[in-house]
Write an enzyme that holds these catalytic residues in place. Sequence first.
Site, PDB file in Angstrom:
ATOM      1  N   HIS A 153       0.590  -1.451  -0.161  1.00 44.76           N
ATOM      2  CA  HIS A 153      -0.024   0.249  -0.159  1.00 44.76           C
ATOM      3  C   HIS A 153       0.648   1.365   0.278  1.00 44.76           C
ATOM      4  CE1 HIS A 153      -3.726  -2.414   2.033  1.00 44.76           C
ATOM      5  NE2 HIS A 153      -3.079  -3.169   0.882  1.00 44.76           N
ATOM      6  N   TYR A 257     -12.848   9.604   3.245  1.00 42.55           N
ATOM      7  CA  TYR A 257     -13.687   8.937   2.641  1.00 42.55           C
ATOM      8  C   TYR A 257     -14.021   7.313   2.968  1.00 42.55           C
ATOM      9  CZ  TYR A 257     -13.799  11.544  -1.411  1.00 42.55           C
ATOM     10  OH  TYR A 257     -14.214  13.062  -1.829  1.00 42.55           O
TER      11      TYR A 257
END
Length: 374
Positions: A153, A257
Amino acid sequence: MKKSALIPYFFVVMLTTSCAQNKDNSINLPKTIDFTTEEVVSNIQNPWGMVFLPNGGMLITEKAGKLLHFKEGKTIEIDNLPNIYVRGQGGLLDLELHPNYKNNGWLYLSYSSNDGGGKGGNTTIMRAKLSNNKLVEKKVLYKAVPNTTKGQHFGSRLEFDNEGYLYFSVGDRGNRDVNPQDITKDGGKIYRLHDDGRIPKDNPFVSKSGAKTAVYSYGHRNPQGLTIHPETGLLWEHEHGPRGGDEINIVEKGKNYGWPIITYGINYSGTKITDETSKPGMEQPIYQWTPSIGPSGMTFISSNEYPKWKGNLLVGSLAFQYLERLVIENNKVTYREKLLDGMGRVRNIRQAPDGFIYVGIEGKGIYKLVPKNQ
């Protein structure tokens, strides 16, 4: 077999099993194939980023740490790259040209580096110029901290908007319970800078004590797609979910988000991350993929070369090894279609200045989609 030899084998088997997904039956196959594929650049293992130079050449990143210049059938390796920390999903990642590249020559790179001390590395943004097949005038614009030996990531895509701001993504770096929801920490964010690395005065958290002032939005997992909508000028993003819950979002200033407080995905082991898929103050995705397609690369089609596709969104699938075409109407996905099925893990897609679409496929290279009416 020795016990030590069993451990990596057992890990691979468990990883493969836990990531197993059902087939995606909600995507359509094309009724007709209106294009052919033309191999442009061959023998590239992981074409993470690519840009098209005004002189007709192309720059391509190999995640393992090579920057390649391709022109007229010849490939040259660019020298004097920064030190690149290659681990897991990290390495030499995306590329972007300054909107005024023809006049100022600024090239932007995202990569993982171990600058700043501490074991491991983290996502870094640099600008430089190209001269005699070397990078010169190199300057680091942003370095995410802290370094970590986790291999997942890193993000990381780059995109300029129509006002000249540079956006980039940094994934949560495998620390989902700490980074994405904390604006004082790097990771799990979309960032915005001026082209020279300065922090815009109207960034959402510039007056917040202790905040990372380059942050533009937060609550992201691992964004590997950024693109500007050709008509609205809005920034669109996609990111990897865990097992299920890959997302498409329109990125807005200061918005949250949700990761990992809300998600449509589950852990790779099959256990729940959360019961929540929505929550006040957290944005809903434009679209979510379950099962996960493993999205990478993203572009809107604005070219007249593909009249039936104009306005559509293209996204690469790493998990299912195809190129996905999505029809978007009023910010809703109304149709999905599978292209290049089985060609390999699609890492990147770009629409070139000549109007044609170029696709980077892992283990193969760069392909051009040539309409059959050409």
